[in-house]
Each structure stands twice: as structure tokens, then as C-alpha cells.
Scaffold this active site. Structure first.
Site, PDB file in Angstrom:
ATOM      1  N   ASP A 140      -2.663  36.560   8.774  1.00 20.50           N
ATOM      2  CA  ASP A 140      -2.768  35.573   7.705  1.00 20.50           C
ATOM      3  C   ASP A 140      -1.692  35.883   6.658  1.00 20.50           C
ATOM      4  OD1 ASP A 140      -3.924  33.578   5.997  1.00 20.50           O
ATOM      5  OD2 ASP A 140      -4.969  35.178   4.920  1.00 20.50           O
TER       6      ASP A 140
ATOM      7  N   ASP B 257      -1.494  34.367   2.721  1.00 22.78           N
ATOM      8  CA  ASP B 257      -2.022  34.527   1.358  1.00 22.78           C
ATOM      9  C   ASP B 257      -3.244  35.435   1.359  1.00 22.78           C
ATOM     10  OD1 ASP B 257      -0.630  32.382  -0.578  1.00 22.78           O
ATOM     11  OD2 ASP B 257      -0.821  31.518   1.416  1.00 22.78           O
TER      12      ASP B 257
ATOM     13  N   ASP C 172      -8.143  37.534   5.148  1.00 23.30           N
ATOM     14  CA  ASP C 172      -9.019  37.802   4.009  1.00 23.30           C
ATOM     15  C   ASP C 172     -10.024  36.702   3.713  1.00 23.30           C
ATOM     16  OD1 ASP C 172      -7.803  36.322   1.072  1.00 23.30           O
ATOM     17  OD2 ASP C 172      -6.890  35.995   3.032  1.00 23.30           O
TER      18      ASP C 172
END
Length: 247
Positions: free
Chosen positions: A27, A29, A202
């Protein structure tokens, strides 16, 4: 409120290499860069694109970015990408050489996009427009969440779309779009096929990636704190991800 996850740190990459080939799905961001009040205010290290390319070369090009951002937006922040990538939550997929993996995805209907644009301007949201979706950001004012969610759900129902939730973001996408789909698509082709998939992320949308990695014989790594989660391991923040990757 989410409770704090209490998972062990992941094995070191050199130790994983001893067990056989693995593939990394990362991922962006909140994983490779810290979250910021708006999508455009992130701070990206000047060497990050080169560092990812070097990592990919070490792993025989089995590294892919899998982001909610559109691929052109990733390139705007990183520069030329020399790794595989999937944007807009996985629906737009390209291999490291830039060749398309799968069909060209359709954009949102024009009237849905215009409705989102008008709503964001009137309601104080930051609108992130993408080739294959659009997102309402409200990190600067969390009180906007209920109105944004109600509007998005109504609009999705009228246009046969789906709503995806993230950290202070509400996004409209075509049905079936997920990071799980991106992982499964990459894992069917060289150089990813036959490797053990590892997904690092996240946010709630990364749980789809964790699921795919787990079901394909690998595992997920949660960045930060959140439960419940399908991740097997955990790293505290983006800096720890960089350390683990050796960037």
C-alpha cells in the site's frame, strides 16, 4: 473505536528468502508515506521511487504498489515507476514495464461524478477525482463523515456503485473493485506466479489484500493499530516499513 492490535513483527526479508521466492504488495498512503490532512500534502522521499525499483530488482521484480490512488497520481508524487502497480483500489493494473494487466476499467458515470463534485464543493470536502472512481476526504473536519457517508450511499444506490471506507475518506467505485482482485491478478502471471504473497497495508481496504495473501499461502502485515484484522504480523508506522524493506 478499534482496539489495539498486538501482533508480532514480521520475519526479516533475508530470513524469508531462505524459505523460497516471495512477492511484496505494498500500500502507499499510511504504509510507505505518512498520512497527511489532504491527498496532495503528503511528504514523499526524493529517493523512494528509486529505492522501490532497487528492491524490486533484488526480488526479481516481484514488487507491486497497490493503492487507492490512481496510477497517474502515484506517478505525480513518485515520478517514473519501475515497479508493478495497481491503482484505484486495484482495478487499474500495470506490470513493471507499463503493460496493462487486464481490461481497461470504466470510469464512473458522468452524472455521478458531477454530483460528487457539487456535493464536495458545497459541503467542505476535498474531492479526489480518479480515472476510475472518486473520493471524498474529510481529515481536516471529521464531523463531515455522517453527511458524506449518507450522500455516498444514496448516490451509489442510484448508480449501481459501491462505497469504500478508509481513514477519513469515503470513495465510490465500480462493483467488485478491491485490492484482493489486484493481488490475485498479479499472482497469476510472471514474475509473481509461484511466489508467496505478502501484503503490507494500514487501512480497512487493505484487509482485502491480507485476505488474498493469506488464502494464496502468504500473509498480511498491518501498519499501525487496528482490530479486527486478517494480518499475521504488525509494524508500527511507515518508518518501520522502510526499515523492514531496507529502503
Amino acid at each position: 473505536m478499534f482496539e489495539h492490535a498486538t501482533l508480532p513483527p514480521p520475519p526479516r526479508l533475508p530470513d524469508l528468502s531462505q524459505e523460497g521466492p516471495f512477492a511484496l504488495f505494498l500500500d502507499f498512503d499510511g504504509t510507505l508515506v505518512d498520512l497527511a490532512p489532504t491527498p496532495d500534502s503528503i511528504s514523499v522521499g526524493t529517493t523512494l521511487a528509486d529505492d522501490l525499483a532497487t528492491l524490486s530488482e533484488r526480488l526479481d521484480h516481484r514488487v507491486a504498489l497497490v493503492s487507492g490512488r490512481a496510477i497517474p497520481d502515484l506517478q505525480r508524487h513518485l515520478g517514473s515507476l519501475r515497479v508493478a502497480r495497481a491503482g484505484s483500489h486495484g482495478i487499474a493494473r500495470e506490470l513493471a514495464d507499463g503493460s496493462l494487466l487486464g481490461e481497461v476499467p470504466a470510469p464512473l458515470p458522468d452524472d455521478a461524478t458531477q454530483a460528487l463534485r457539487d456535493f464536495a464543493a458545497a459541503g467542505g470536502f476535498a474531492l479526489e477525482q480518479k480515472p476510475h472512481g472518486a473520493a471524498l476526504h474529510y481529515r481536516s473536519d471529521p464531523s463531515l463523515e455522517p453527511a458524506g457517508l449518507a450522500f455516498a450511499q444514496d448516490l451509489a444506490g442510484r448508480h449501481q456503485l459501491e462505497v469504500k471506507r478508509g481513514k477519513s475518506v469515503i470513495e465510490l467505485v465500480r462493483p467488485g473493485v478491491s485490492k484482493e482482485g489486484a493481488v490475485r491478478a498479479f499472482m497469476q502471471v510472471a514474475p509473481f506466479a509461484g511466489a508467496m504473497p505478502i501484503f503490507v497495508g494500514d487501512d480497512v481496504t487493505d484487509e482485502d489484500g491480507f485476505r488474498a495473501a493469506d488464502e494464496l499461502g502468504g500473509f498480511g502485515i498491518l501498519v499501525g493499530d487496528r482490530t479486527p484484522t486478517r494480518a499475521r504480523y504488525q509494524l508500527p508506522d511507515a518508518a518501520a516499513v522502510h526499515d523492514w524493506l531496507g529502503l
